[in-house]
Design a protein around this motif. Structure first.
Motif, mmCIF file in Angstrom:
data_model
loop_
_atom_site.group_PDB
_atom_site.id
_atom_site.type_symbol
_atom_site.label_atom_id
_atom_site.label_comp_id
_atom_site.label_asym_id
_atom_site.label_seq_id
_atom_site.Cartn_x
_atom_site.Cartn_y
_atom_site.Cartn_z
ATOM 1 N N LEU A 1 0.844 -1.194 0.000
ATOM 2 C CA LEU A 1 0.000 0.000 0.000
ATOM 3 C C LEU A 1 0.876 1.240 0.000
ATOM 4 C CD1 LEU A 1 -2.654 -0.742 2.802
ATOM 5 C CD2 LEU A 1 -2.807 -1.317 0.369
ATOM 6 N N GLU A 2 0.384 2.287 -0.660
ATOM 7 C CA GLU A 2 1.010 3.595 -0.561
ATOM 8 C C GLU A 2 -0.063 4.604 -0.175
ATOM 9 O OE1 GLU A 2 4.269 5.166 -3.308
ATOM 10 O OE2 GLU A 2 2.527 6.331 -3.996
ATOM 11 N N LEU A 3 0.261 5.474 0.780
ATOM 12 C CA LEU A 3 -0.714 6.462 1.226
ATOM 13 C C LEU A 3 -0.007 7.607 1.930
ATOM 14 C CD1 LEU A 3 -2.398 5.297 4.529
ATOM 15 C CD2 LEU A 3 -0.710 3.862 3.359
ATOM 16 N N THR A 4 -0.717 8.728 2.034
ATOM 17 C CA THR A 4 -0.201 9.856 2.793
ATOM 18 C C THR A 4 -0.366 9.585 4.284
ATOM 19 O OG1 THR A 4 -2.354 10.903 2.472
ATOM 20 C CG2 THR A 4 -0.572 11.605 1.019
ATOM 21 N N GLU A 5 0.437 10.280 5.083
ATOM 22 C CA GLU A 5 0.362 10.083 6.534
ATOM 23 C C GLU A 5 -1.010 10.471 7.073
ATOM 24 O OE1 GLU A 5 2.959 11.124 10.530
ATOM 25 O OE2 GLU A 5 3.170 12.418 8.771
ATOM 26 N N ARG A 6 -1.556 11.566 6.555
ATOM 27 C CA ARG A 6 -2.878 12.037 6.967
ATOM 28 C C ARG A 6 -3.808 12.049 5.762
ATOM 29 N NH1 ARG A 6 -2.449 17.736 9.216
ATOM 30 N NH2 ARG A 6 -1.067 18.033 7.429
ATOM 31 N N GLU B 1 -9.602 35.475 -4.137
ATOM 32 C CA GLU B 1 -9.925 35.485 -2.715
ATOM 33 C C GLU B 1 -9.232 34.326 -1.998
ATOM 34 O OE1 GLU B 1 -13.977 35.395 0.050
ATOM 35 O OE2 GLU B 1 -14.144 35.571 -2.129
ATOM 36 N N VAL B 2 -9.213 33.167 -2.659
ATOM 37 C CA VAL B 2 -8.521 32.009 -2.084
ATOM 38 C C VAL B 2 -7.027 32.293 -1.974
ATOM 39 C CG1 VAL B 2 -7.849 29.618 -2.511
ATOM 40 C CG2 VAL B 2 -10.230 30.304 -2.805
ATOM 41 N N ILE B 3 -6.428 32.863 -3.011
ATOM 42 C CA ILE B 3 -4.999 33.178 -2.974
ATOM 43 C C ILE B 3 -4.693 34.144 -1.830
ATOM 44 C CG2 ILE B 3 -3.155 34.387 -4.216
ATOM 45 C CD1 ILE B 3 -4.250 33.143 -6.797
ATOM 46 N N ALA B 4 -5.552 35.143 -1.651
ATOM 47 C CA ALA B 4 -5.348 36.096 -0.557
ATOM 48 C C ALA B 4 -5.406 35.399 0.798
ATOM 49 C CB ALA B 4 -6.397 37.206 -0.638
ATOM 50 N N ALA B 5 -6.345 34.461 0.958
ATOM 51 C CA ALA B 5 -6.459 33.731 2.220
ATOM 52 C C ALA B 5 -5.245 32.839 2.448
ATOM 53 C CB ALA B 5 -7.738 32.896 2.219
ATOM 54 N N VAL B 6 -4.770 32.196 1.401
ATOM 55 C CA VAL B 6 -3.588 31.336 1.512
ATOM 56 C C VAL B 6 -2.384 32.139 1.982
ATOM 57 C CG1 VAL B 6 -1.913 30.021 0.146
ATOM 58 C CG2 VAL B 6 -4.362 29.594 -0.130
ATOM 59 N N ILE B 7 -2.224 33.334 1.437
ATOM 60 C CA ILE B 7 -1.102 34.186 1.840
ATOM 61 C C ILE B 7 -1.300 34.686 3.271
ATOM 62 C CG2 ILE B 7 0.059 36.381 1.374
ATOM 63 C CD1 ILE B 7 -0.543 35.842 -1.621
ATOM 64 N N GLU B 8 -2.525 35.116 3.590
ATOM 65 C CA GLU B 8 -2.815 35.608 4.933
ATOM 66 C C GLU B 8 -2.581 34.537 5.989
ATOM 67 O OE1 GLU B 8 -6.764 36.782 7.554
ATOM 68 O OE2 GLU B 8 -6.851 36.955 5.381
ATOM 69 N N LEU B 9 -2.934 33.287 5.673
ATOM 70 C CA LEU B 9 -2.792 32.181 6.621
ATOM 71 C C LEU B 9 -1.402 31.543 6.588
ATOM 72 C CD1 LEU B 9 -6.280 30.540 5.948
ATOM 73 C CD2 LEU B 9 -5.589 31.760 8.034
ATOM 74 N N ASP B 10 -0.522 32.088 5.747
ATOM 75 C CA ASP B 10 0.856 31.605 5.629
ATOM 76 C C ASP B 10 0.916 30.124 5.246
ATOM 77 O OD1 ASP B 10 3.614 31.970 5.641
ATOM 78 O OD2 ASP B 10 3.829 31.491 7.770
ATOM 79 N N LEU B 11 0.102 29.778 4.256
ATOM 80 C CA LEU B 11 0.036 28.384 3.808
ATOM 81 C C LEU B 11 0.931 28.093 2.608
ATOM 82 C CD1 LEU B 11 -3.840 27.816 4.027
ATOM 83 C CD2 LEU B 11 -2.088 27.291 5.749
ATOM 84 N N TRP B 12 1.482 29.114 2.000
ATOM 85 C CA TRP B 12 2.282 28.915 0.778
ATOM 86 C C TRP B 12 3.756 29.178 1.076
ATOM 87 C CZ3 TRP B 12 1.406 26.709 -3.751
ATOM 88 C CH2 TRP B 12 2.320 26.910 -4.781
ATOM 89 N N PRO B 13 4.640 28.316 0.586
ATOM 90 C CA PRO B 13 4.327 27.102 -0.187
ATOM 91 C C PRO B 13 3.853 25.975 0.717
ATOM 92 C CG PRO B 13 6.685 27.302 0.127
ATOM 93 C CD PRO B 13 6.087 28.555 0.708
ATOM 94 N N LEU B 14 2.980 25.130 0.182
ATOM 95 C CA LEU B 14 2.518 23.978 0.956
ATOM 96 C C LEU B 14 3.698 23.057 1.244
ATOM 97 C CD1 LEU B 14 -0.794 22.830 -0.790
ATOM 98 C CD2 LEU B 14 -0.570 24.123 1.341
ATOM 99 N N PRO B 15 3.804 22.549 2.471
ATOM 100 C CA PRO B 15 4.843 21.548 2.731
ATOM 101 C C PRO B 15 4.542 20.266 1.965
ATOM 102 C CG PRO B 15 3.374 21.735 4.610
ATOM 103 C CD PRO B 15 2.993 22.835 3.660
ATOM 104 N N ARG B 16 5.568 19.577 1.570
ATOM 105 C CA ARG B 16 5.372 18.304 0.883
ATOM 106 C C ARG B 16 4.794 17.276 1.847
ATOM 107 N NH1 ARG B 16 11.237 17.635 -1.520
ATOM 108 N NH2 ARG B 16 10.565 15.513 -1.969
ATOM 109 N N ASP B 17 3.900 16.446 1.317
ATOM 110 C CA ASP B 17 3.278 15.394 2.122
ATOM 111 C C ASP B 17 4.304 14.354 2.550
ATOM 112 O OD1 ASP B 17 0.617 16.310 2.028
ATOM 113 O OD2 ASP B 17 0.290 15.373 0.076
ATOM 114 N N GLN B 18 3.996 13.691 3.652
ATOM 115 C CA GLN B 18 4.722 12.485 4.042
ATOM 116 C C GLN B 18 3.991 11.289 3.432
ATOM 117 O OE1 GLN B 18 7.528 12.019 5.857
ATOM 118 N NE2 GLN B 18 7.890 14.189 6.318
ATOM 119 N N TRP B 19 4.705 10.507 2.626
ATOM 120 C CA TRP B 19 4.132 9.299 2.032
ATOM 121 C C TRP B 19 4.653 8.079 2.779
ATOM 122 C CZ3 TRP B 19 4.184 9.401 -4.076
ATOM 123 C CH2 TRP B 19 3.348 10.447 -4.514
ATOM 124 N N PHE B 20 3.766 7.109 2.976
ATOM 125 C CA PHE B 20 4.135 5.843 3.604
ATOM 126 C C PHE B 20 3.913 4.698 2.624
ATOM 127 C CE2 PHE B 20 4.089 8.291 7.360
ATOM 128 C CZ PHE B 20 4.630 7.551 8.405
#
Length: 261
Positions: A157-162, A235-254
């Motif tokens: 199986l391959e999947l993300t941690e969350r 509006e989404v881009i503005a929220a992403v910047i305001e919430l300091d979400l960019w750049p998204l961290p890379r997922d952990q894969w298992f």
């Protein structure tokens, strides 16, 4: 355990009053985007999932790919396989897989449907693989049990941690006032497989690529997942910047695997 998994997964559902306003399917997947991932995997086959399948595959052996999509978890092993059995509910995804399998000369048996609903009509294989599928599976024990029953040598199986939609959690809160759950996780999957009597081994790594190459791509996906119109992308881009979400961290894969009993 099944009840808890089912309840945790249900927590990721979209409230009816929000889903009713969605201009596009918030759960949809693009076959073209999946095909790009498969083409990258074909150009540069790497990673523990392919390695764990390859080391258990006898020369000319068979692979069962459940939730195969366009074949990223199986087609890179084309030179080692004698047959690929591909199961997926999407005919469009399987069409992309079939065209690539034909080019690679891989004998392929296609089964259109959901697992384990189509398990009875699916032959066994030397190795069974299922990549990035289990977070869509409400009846996890049945899914894993049938996967194991169809693998003569190994299940991988391959999947993300969350949950793979976890990156949207702050945006669900921002736009809809909804707090998303923190479960299920890969550890719940491991526990479910161990409860079936399997000795589960695992390996983790960073996802090979970032989820999005640029903010506009993130906004397009977020609008669809959040049931917003594309006219709200800025509006989404503005929220992403305001919430300091960019750049998204890379997922952990298992990568999880166990030997057939």
């Amino acid at each position: 355990m099944d009840e808890q998994w089912r309840a945790d997964l249900a927590g990721w559902g979209i409230p009816e009053e929000i889903a009713a306003t969605a201009p596009a399917d918030p759960w949809g997947h693009s076959p073209a985007r999946f095909a790009e991932r498969t083409d990258r995997a074909l150009a540069d086959p790497e990673g523990p999932t392919l390695a764990r399948v390859a080391e258990a595959l006898p020369p000319g052996g068979s692979v069962l790919d459940v939730g195969a999509g366009t074949g990223a978890a199986s087609l890179p092993l084309a030179t080692s396989m004698g047959e690929l059995i591909a199961v997926d509910p999407s005919a469009a995804m399987l069409a992309e897989l079939t065209s690539r399998a034909d080019e690679l000369g891989v004998p392929t048996r296609i089964i259109t449907g959901r697992w384990p609903d189509v398990a009875a009509e699916t032959p066994a294989a030397d190795v069974a693989v299922s990549a990035h599928v289990v977070y869509n599976v409400p009846d996890l024990s049945d899914f894993l049990a049938e996967l194991s029953a169809h693998a003569r040598r190994r299940v991988v199986l391959e999947l993300t941690e969350r949950h793979p939609m976890s990156w949207l959690t702050p945006l669900w809160q921002h736009f809809h006032g909804i707090t998303r759950p923190t479960r299920p996780t890969v550890h719940d999957v491991i526990a479910a497989a161990e409860a079936l009597g399997h000795e589960v081994r695992h390996e983790r790594r960073l996802a090979p690529l970032t989820r999005f190459a640029h903010l506009e791509e993130l906004a397009e996906s977020a609008c669809r997942r959040l049931c917003l119109g594309q006219d709200r992308a800025e509006e989404v881009i503005a929220a992403v910047i305001e919430l300091d979400l960019w750049p998204l961290p890379r997922d952990q894969w298992f990568t999880l695997w166990w030997e057939s009993m």
